[in-house]
Design a protein around this motif. Structure first.
Motif, mmCIF file in Angstrom:
data_model
loop_
_atom_site.group_PDB
_atom_site.id
_atom_site.type_symbol
_atom_site.label_atom_id
_atom_site.label_comp_id
_atom_site.label_asym_id
_atom_site.label_seq_id
_atom_site.Cartn_x
_atom_site.Cartn_y
_atom_site.Cartn_z
ATOM 1 N N CYS A 155 19.515 2.989 -33.488
ATOM 2 C CA CYS A 155 18.731 1.903 -33.698
ATOM 3 C C CYS A 155 17.657 2.154 -34.923
ATOM 4 N N THR A 156 16.955 3.536 -34.728
ATOM 5 C CA THR A 156 16.012 3.898 -35.832
ATOM 6 C C THR A 156 16.484 3.955 -37.247
ATOM 7 N N LYS A 157 17.733 4.421 -37.188
ATOM 8 C CA LYS A 157 18.201 4.344 -38.561
ATOM 9 C C LYS A 157 18.715 3.031 -39.187
ATOM 10 N N TRP A 158 19.193 2.137 -38.228
ATOM 11 C CA TRP A 158 19.613 0.826 -38.894
ATOM 12 C C TRP A 158 18.367 0.035 -39.191
ATOM 13 N N ASN A 159 17.219 0.213 -38.405
ATOM 14 C CA ASN A 159 15.941 -0.521 -38.793
ATOM 15 C C ASN A 159 15.344 -0.014 -40.137
ATOM 16 N N GLU A 160 15.567 1.377 -40.334
ATOM 17 C CA GLU A 160 15.169 1.612 -41.860
ATOM 18 C C GLU A 160 15.873 0.877 -42.717
ATOM 19 N N LEU A 161 17.251 0.305 -42.584
ATOM 20 C CA LEU A 161 17.980 -0.192 -43.664
ATOM 21 C C LEU A 161 17.572 -1.542 -43.542
ATOM 22 N N GLY A 162 16.568 -2.088 -42.655
ATOM 23 C CA GLY A 162 16.254 -3.408 -42.615
ATOM 24 C C GLY A 162 17.143 -4.188 -41.613
ATOM 25 N N ILE A 163 18.021 -3.692 -41.053
ATOM 26 C CA ILE A 163 18.811 -4.391 -40.188
ATOM 27 C C ILE A 163 18.074 -4.315 -38.548
ATOM 28 N N PRO A 164 17.591 -5.421 -37.938
ATOM 29 C CA PRO A 164 17.051 -5.342 -36.525
ATOM 30 C C PRO A 164 18.015 -4.909 -35.789
ATOM 31 N N ALA A 165 17.380 -3.831 -34.998
ATOM 32 C CA ALA A 165 18.199 -3.149 -33.768
ATOM 33 C C ALA A 165 17.226 -2.807 -32.868
ATOM 34 N N ILE A 166 17.860 -3.077 -31.508
ATOM 35 C CA ILE A 166 17.065 -2.639 -30.396
ATOM 36 C C ILE A 166 17.738 -2.033 -29.255
ATOM 37 N N ALA A 167 17.405 -0.674 -28.754
ATOM 38 C CA ALA A 167 18.138 0.031 -27.567
ATOM 39 C C ALA A 167 17.721 -0.743 -26.319
ATOM 40 N N HIS A 168 18.638 -0.795 -25.459
ATOM 41 C CA HIS A 168 18.391 -1.159 -24.006
ATOM 42 C C HIS A 168 18.826 -0.119 -22.944
ATOM 43 N N ASN A 169 17.972 0.291 -22.060
ATOM 44 C CA ASN A 169 18.631 1.072 -21.046
ATOM 45 C C ASN A 169 18.998 0.636 -19.681
ATOM 46 N N SER A 170 18.939 -0.723 -19.788
ATOM 47 C CA SER A 170 19.369 -1.395 -18.463
ATOM 48 C C SER A 170 19.796 -2.751 -18.897
ATOM 49 N N PRO A 171 20.445 -3.638 -18.183
ATOM 50 C CA PRO A 171 20.766 -5.007 -18.472
ATOM 51 C C PRO A 171 19.287 -5.808 -18.198
ATOM 52 N N ASN A 172 19.035 -6.484 -19.465
ATOM 53 C CA ASN A 172 17.929 -7.337 -19.331
ATOM 54 C C ASN A 172 18.451 -8.679 -18.947
ATOM 55 N N MET A 173 18.670 -9.166 -17.833
ATOM 56 C CA MET A 173 19.353 -10.533 -17.294
ATOM 57 C C MET A 173 18.703 -11.695 -18.241
ATOM 58 N N HIS A 174 17.514 -11.560 -18.047
ATOM 59 C CA HIS A 174 16.772 -12.751 -18.751
ATOM 60 C C HIS A 174 17.117 -13.089 -20.249
ATOM 61 N N TYR A 175 17.070 -11.656 -20.786
ATOM 62 C CA TYR A 175 17.385 -11.583 -22.319
ATOM 63 C C TYR A 175 18.897 -12.091 -22.585
ATOM 64 N N LEU A 176 19.716 -11.654 -21.691
ATOM 65 C CA LEU A 176 20.909 -11.969 -21.838
ATOM 66 C C LEU A 176 21.612 -13.385 -21.736
#
Length: 268
Positions: A155-176
């Motif tokens: 995600c850090t590398k893609w964010n550097e390219l201006g592509i929004p990227a987020i890492a998730h370490n567990s299912p966020n049911m509200h977000y999903l």
């Protein structure tokens, strides 16, 4: 064409754990005296190790070869590629020798992981996913434990390219359950076994929303793969091999870096 992971014979010999005492003795003898295998019959090797021909053949099959002649051939090919200084797994080492051994063995393990991952990857599938990355408005990467940290690096590398990227370490049911479907979101889900239930649940929810989901897993027939749009096979996961986590990390990072590099020219 379906592909499966294949470990080198040297790796199997050094890091396999479910061997009998006799088999471990034979393995250590071979690793210390590889030329004996190239010059001996199964009967002669059995005499040299004070075992039996049937034990030699049984070990060869347990290590994934068809028999002793096939074992001889695969071992010869492996020794052409591997550094000569890699010691047996239980070889006693001084601290200095251990560092020197690691300097030779770690690059070999990295190289092995990269080459095997490259062999497993399907170029047309990679190209399709690379195009999805370019078209996406956001990238989500899901992974637990060690895989979460790999997701963060990607995600850090893609964010550097201006592509929004987020890492998730567990299912966020509200977000999903409340995702904005107007935003083109591309999701990667990492599970080496493909049977991590929380990761399978994530893929199932995303799949139900008709979103593109890419499984990164070592098992092409896993529950995760069945819930995903595409599967990228990673290399190196085997609970019976002590250094499999190292190979898995290198393999997953390599996959993400391929996708990163395929986008970098369009961003600069």
């Amino acid at each position: 064409m379906e592909r499966t992971m294949e470990y080198s014979l040297l790796q199997k010999m050094k890091y396999a754990q479910q061997l009998t005492a006799q088999e471990k003795h034979i393995v250590n003898y071979i690793l210390n005296n590889p030329e004996v295998v190239f010059e001996s019959t199964a009967h002669e090797l059995a005499q040299a190790t004070f075992t039996s021909s049937s034990t030699i053949v049984r070990l060869c099959k347990k290590l994934g070869t068809q028999g002793y002649p096939d074992f001889q051939l695969k071992l010869a090919l492996d020794y052409q590629r591997a550094p000569a200084t890699i010691p047996p797994a239980d070889h006693p080492l001084t601290e200095l020798e251990d560092v020197r051994s690691a300097m030779d063995s770690v690059p070999y393990l990295y190289h092995q992981a990269l080459e095997e991952t490259r062999r497993l990857l399907n170029v047309s599938v990679l190209q399709r996913i690379a195009n999805w990355v370019k078209e996406s408005g956001r990238i989500d990467i899901y992974g637990s434990d060690m895989n979460y940290y790999l997701a963060q690096q990607a995600c850090t590398k893609w964010n550097e390219l201006g592509i929004p990227a987020i890492a998730h370490n567990s299912p966020n049911m509200h977000y999903l359950n409340t995702m904005n479907l107007n935003v083109s979101t591309l999701s990667f889900v990492i599970s080496h076994t493909g049977e991590n239930q929380s990761m399978v649940d994530v893929a199932k929810i995303l799949n139900g929303k008709n979103m593109n989901v890419i499984a990164i897993t070592g098992n092409n027939h896993s529950s995760l793969s069945r819930q995903s749009t595409e599967t990228l096979l990673s290399y190196g996961y085997n609970e019976q091999m002590r250094l499999s986590k190292m190979s898995s990390m290198v393999s997953v990072l390599y996959i993400f870096d391929i996708l990163y590099m395929s986008n970098i020219r369009d961003s600069y």
